[in-house]
Design a protein around this motif. Structure first.
Motif, PDB file in Angstrom:
ATOM      1  N   SER A  21       0.848  -1.189   0.000  1.00  0.00           N
ATOM      2  CA  SER A  21       0.000   0.000   0.000  1.00  0.00           C
ATOM      3  C   SER A  21       0.879   1.234   0.000  1.00  0.00           C
ATOM      4  O   SER A  21       1.981   1.231   0.547  1.00  0.00           O
ATOM      5  N   CYS A  22       0.374   2.292  -0.596  1.00  0.00           N
ATOM      6  CA  CYS A  22       1.078   3.574  -0.607  1.00  0.00           C
ATOM      7  C   CYS A  22       0.052   4.679  -0.453  1.00  0.00           C
ATOM      8  O   CYS A  22      -0.872   4.786  -1.265  1.00  0.00           O
ATOM      9  N   SER A  30      -4.520  17.377  -6.780  1.00  0.00           N
ATOM     10  CA  SER A  30      -4.993  16.214  -7.527  1.00  0.00           C
ATOM     11  C   SER A  30      -3.825  15.270  -7.760  1.00  0.00           C
ATOM     12  O   SER A  30      -2.666  15.682  -7.712  1.00  0.00           O
ATOM     13  N   ILE A  31      -4.161  14.005  -8.008  1.00  0.00           N
ATOM     14  CA  ILE A  31      -3.151  12.991  -8.301  1.00  0.00           C
ATOM     15  C   ILE A  31      -3.435  12.413  -9.666  1.00  0.00           C
ATOM     16  O   ILE A  31      -4.559  11.966  -9.925  1.00  0.00           O
ATOM     17  N   ASN A  32      -2.448  12.418 -10.520  1.00  0.00           N
ATOM     18  CA  ASN A  32      -2.607  11.824 -11.842  1.00  0.00           C
ATOM     19  C   ASN A  32      -2.228  10.355 -11.748  1.00  0.00           C
ATOM     20  O   ASN A  32      -2.840   9.600 -11.020  1.00  0.00           O
ATOM     21  N   ILE A  69      -2.486  -3.947  -9.831  1.00  0.00           N
ATOM     22  CA  ILE A  69      -2.427  -2.616  -9.253  1.00  0.00           C
ATOM     23  C   ILE A  69      -3.836  -2.039  -9.193  1.00  0.00           C
ATOM     24  O   ILE A  69      -4.647  -2.266 -10.096  1.00  0.00           O
ATOM     25  N   SER A  70      -4.113  -1.325  -8.121  1.00  0.00           N
ATOM     26  CA  SER A  70      -5.419  -0.682  -7.983  1.00  0.00           C
ATOM     27  C   SER A  70      -5.222   0.594  -7.156  1.00  0.00           C
ATOM     28  O   SER A  70      -4.161   0.791  -6.551  1.00  0.00           O
ATOM     29  N   ARG A  71      -6.244   1.431  -7.148  1.00  0.00           N
ATOM     30  CA  ARG A  71      -6.128   2.666  -6.370  1.00  0.00           C
ATOM     31  C   ARG A  71      -7.484   3.084  -5.831  1.00  0.00           C
ATOM     32  O   ARG A  71      -8.517   2.739  -6.390  1.00  0.00           O
ATOM     33  N   ASP A  72      -7.430   3.791  -4.737  1.00  0.00           N
ATOM     34  CA  ASP A  72      -8.620   4.373  -4.127  1.00  0.00           C
ATOM     35  C   ASP A  72      -8.411   5.887  -4.157  1.00  0.00           C
ATOM     36  O   ASP A  72      -7.628   6.425  -3.364  1.00  0.00           O
ATOM     37  N   LYS A  75      -9.017   7.935  -1.013  1.00  0.00           N
ATOM     38  CA  LYS A  75      -8.029   7.766   0.057  1.00  0.00           C
ATOM     39  C   LYS A  75      -6.616   8.118  -0.397  1.00  0.00           C
ATOM     40  O   LYS A  75      -5.665   7.975   0.380  1.00  0.00           O
ATOM     41  N   ASN A  76      -6.472   8.555  -1.642  1.00  0.00           N
ATOM     42  CA  ASN A  76      -5.129   8.874  -2.195  1.00  0.00           C
ATOM     43  C   ASN A  76      -4.168   7.708  -2.000  1.00  0.00           C
ATOM     44  O   ASN A  76      -3.011   7.895  -1.607  1.00  0.00           O
ATOM     45  N   THR A  77      -4.648   6.524  -2.272  1.00  0.00           N
ATOM     46  CA  THR A  77      -3.881   5.309  -1.997  1.00  0.00           C
ATOM     47  C   THR A  77      -3.800   4.439  -3.243  1.00  0.00           C
ATOM     48  O   THR A  77      -4.779   4.306  -3.983  1.00  0.00           O
TER      49      THR A  77
END
Length: 119
Positions: A21-22, A30-32, A69-72, A75-77
């Motif tokens: 997790s990161c 924002s996160i690209n 790989i996945s992201r939330d 949660k910026n994770t």
């Protein structure tokens, strides 16, 4: 200030699984893309997988079929589910994120989490 913190590394036997997790925190507009890289001593850091904000994933050949790989975004994770691990997967794993911290956009890196796969 923006910070990335990885977790989930450890020692596992060949054939086992780990989930990395990161979490990105701080002044984030924002996160690209977010991604996972790995590095072993004496070698260049290499891409394992990355994912766009819209969920489009890209994998290194070595990761295809074994890693997900996945992201939330709330949660910026970003996560990396690693299955069927091999000794060759042993490395320090780093998280990278392309982050807009208004008005500046740049890549940020975490400190890394060690993954060791025993045979």
């Amino acid at each position: 200030q923006v910070q990335l913190v990885e977790s989930g590394g450890g020692l596992v036997q060949a054939g086992g699984s780990l989930r990395l997790s990161c979490i990105a925190s701080g002044s984030i507009s924002s996160i690209n893309s977010m991604g996972w890289y790995r590095q072993t001593p004496g070698k260049q850091r290499e891409l394992v997988a990355d994912i766009t904000s819209g969920g489009m994933a890209n994998y290194a050949d070595s990761a295809k079929g074994r890693f997900t790989i996945s992201r939330d975004n709330l949660k910026n994770t970003v996560y990396l589910q690693m299955n069927s691990l091999k000794p060759d997967d042993t490395a320090m794993y780093f998280c990278k994120a392309d982050i807009l911290s208004w008005p500046y956009r740049r890549n940020y890196w975490g400190q890394g989490t060690q993954v060791t796969v025993s045979s």
